[in-house]
Design an enzyme around this catalytic site. Structure first.
Site, PDB file in Angstrom:
ATOM      1  CG  ASP A 179     -10.944 -13.172  -9.343  1.00 12.87           C
ATOM      2  OD1 ASP A 179     -10.032 -13.279  -8.497  1.00 12.87           O
ATOM      3  OD2 ASP A 179     -12.119 -12.913  -9.041  1.00 12.87           O
ATOM      4  CG  ASN A 183      -5.088  -6.239  -5.953  1.00 13.99           C
ATOM      5  OD1 ASN A 183      -4.951  -6.427  -7.166  1.00 13.99           O
ATOM      6  ND2 ASN A 183      -6.128  -6.741  -5.295  1.00 13.99           N
TER       7      ASN A 183
HETATM    8  C1  FPP Z   1      -6.540 -12.169  -8.703  1.00 13.96           C
HETATM    9  O1  FPP Z   1      -6.551 -13.431  -8.083  1.00 13.96           O
HETATM   10  C2  FPP Z   1      -5.249 -11.935  -9.296  1.00 13.96           C
HETATM   11  C3  FPP Z   1      -4.403 -10.928  -8.944  1.00 13.96           C
HETATM   12  C4  FPP Z   1      -4.709  -9.937  -7.900  1.00 13.96           C
HETATM   13  C5  FPP Z   1      -3.075 -10.799  -9.555  1.00 13.96           C
HETATM   14  C6  FPP Z   1      -2.971 -11.098 -11.019  1.00 13.96           C
HETATM   15  C7  FPP Z   1      -1.542 -11.241 -11.293  1.00 13.96           C
HETATM   16  C8  FPP Z   1      -0.972 -12.172 -12.057  1.00 13.96           C
HETATM   17  C9  FPP Z   1      -1.696 -13.174 -12.860  1.00 13.96           C
HETATM   18  C10 FPP Z   1       0.506 -12.188 -12.054  1.00 13.96           C
HETATM   19  C11 FPP Z   1       1.193 -11.853 -13.283  1.00 13.96           C
HETATM   20  C12 FPP Z   1       0.622 -10.760 -14.114  1.00 13.96           C
HETATM   21  C13 FPP Z   1       1.227 -10.334 -15.242  1.00 13.96           C
HETATM   22  C14 FPP Z   1       0.659  -9.247 -16.054  1.00 13.96           C
HETATM   23  C15 FPP Z   1       2.482 -10.949 -15.672  1.00 13.96           C
HETATM   24  P1  FPP Z   1      -6.843 -13.515  -6.531  1.00 13.96           P
HETATM   25  O2  FPP Z   1      -5.562 -13.517  -5.806  1.00 13.96           O
HETATM   26  O3  FPP Z   1      -7.789 -12.438  -6.126  1.00 13.96           O
HETATM   27  O4  FPP Z   1      -7.539 -14.910  -6.444  1.00 13.96           O
HETATM   28  P2  FPP Z   1      -8.641 -15.371  -5.387  1.00 13.96           P
HETATM   29  O5  FPP Z   1      -9.851 -14.500  -5.610  1.00 13.96           O
HETATM   30  O6  FPP Z   1      -8.870 -16.798  -5.769  1.00 13.96           O
HETATM   31  O7  FPP Z   1      -8.020 -15.216  -4.032  1.00 13.96           O
END
Ligand code: FPP
Length: 245
Positions: free
Chosen positions: A26, A74
């Protein structure tokens, strides 16, 4: 293979490192916002963290790593973020194909396969087939939620009852466990969540019954070897009682 992270190799030598680590990655969006960058830059930096994490897990002797890459919720994000994330995941597979094979890591997808773009699903399934014989595993949760996994298990069990293969009186915890997406994988010993949020967010709801949780304020793109080592040390200092005394 040469050790890249000696401190992690030392932890491995204790024999008390968690066998299965699951991660709620996250904070990509916040990381990007703090730098005045588009959210997708945060996800891109986050996928570099994933690449480094594979090395940490190798040196620490972790057998199973499960990553929460994209939840069923998501899909409700802006379309350009969703398509950017799907592209990033496809790129991750393409860019790390050789590395996964060299490190002998079995790639597995958990989640609603039917929701994924055909091209991405195809490249993941090709890698699943190519790595199927390897012991150490990377499970990527994509279009995943713990509740939808339980719905999937319920449907499979109902089918077995309907066909006469299963007597409802015989349904027990092991029946549910046997019908999850990756039934042979042990439950996670440690679940790490970055960016300080104190939520499970619909992740591995069945499997987390006795998992230890470690929450760090570090945002996912900044997650490094030291944070990983801290999580493992915190886990090793705990006394897992599984409801007993
Ligand atoms: C949450 O951060 C993260 C995600 C929804 C996506 C996770 C994906 C990756 C790290 C990309 C690559 C993955 C792999 C397995 C190669 P957020 O967007 O909710 O962050 P925020 O809460 O700060 O907005």
């Amino acid at each position: 293979m040469a050790v890249e992270y000696p401190e992690l190799a030392e932890l491995a030598a204790t024999g008390r490192v968690p066998r299965h680590i699951a991660v709620i990655m996250d904070g990509n969006g916040r990381w990007a916002k703090m730098r005045g960058l588009p959210r997708l830059s945060g996800h891109k930096a986050g996928s570099e963290t994933v690449r480094r994490l594979l090395g940490y897990c190798r040196d620490a002797g972790v057998d199973y790593l499960t990553l929460y890459a994209f939840s069923t919720e998501n899909w409700g994000r802006p379309p350009e973020e969703v398509s950017g994330l799907m592209q990033l995941l496809g790129n991750f597979i393409a860019d790390n194909e050789k590395e996964l094979l060299a490190q002998q890591i079995r790639l597995r997808l958990i989640g609603r396969r039917e929701d994924l773009p055909a091209e991405l699903l195809g490249s993941i399934e090709r890698m699943e087939a190519a790595t199927a014989g390897f012991k150490r595993q990377l499970l990527v949760a994509l279009s995943y939620s713990g509740r939808s996994e339980l719905v999937h298990a319920a449907r499979q069990i109902a089918g077995q009852v309907k066909s006469g293969a299963l007597d409802p009186q015989e349904i027990g915890e092991s029946t549910i466990a046997a019908n999850l997406y990756a039934p042979d994988v042990p439950d996670p010993d440690l679940i790490i969540r970055t960016s300080g949020e104190l939520r499970v967010s619909n992740f591995l709801l069945w499997q987390c019954a006795y998992s230890e949780f470690y929450v760090t304020p570090v945002l996912w793109p900044d997650f490094d070897e030291a944070t990983f080592a801290d999580a493992i040390k915190a886990y090793m200092a705990r006394n897992r009682r599984y409801g007993k005394v």
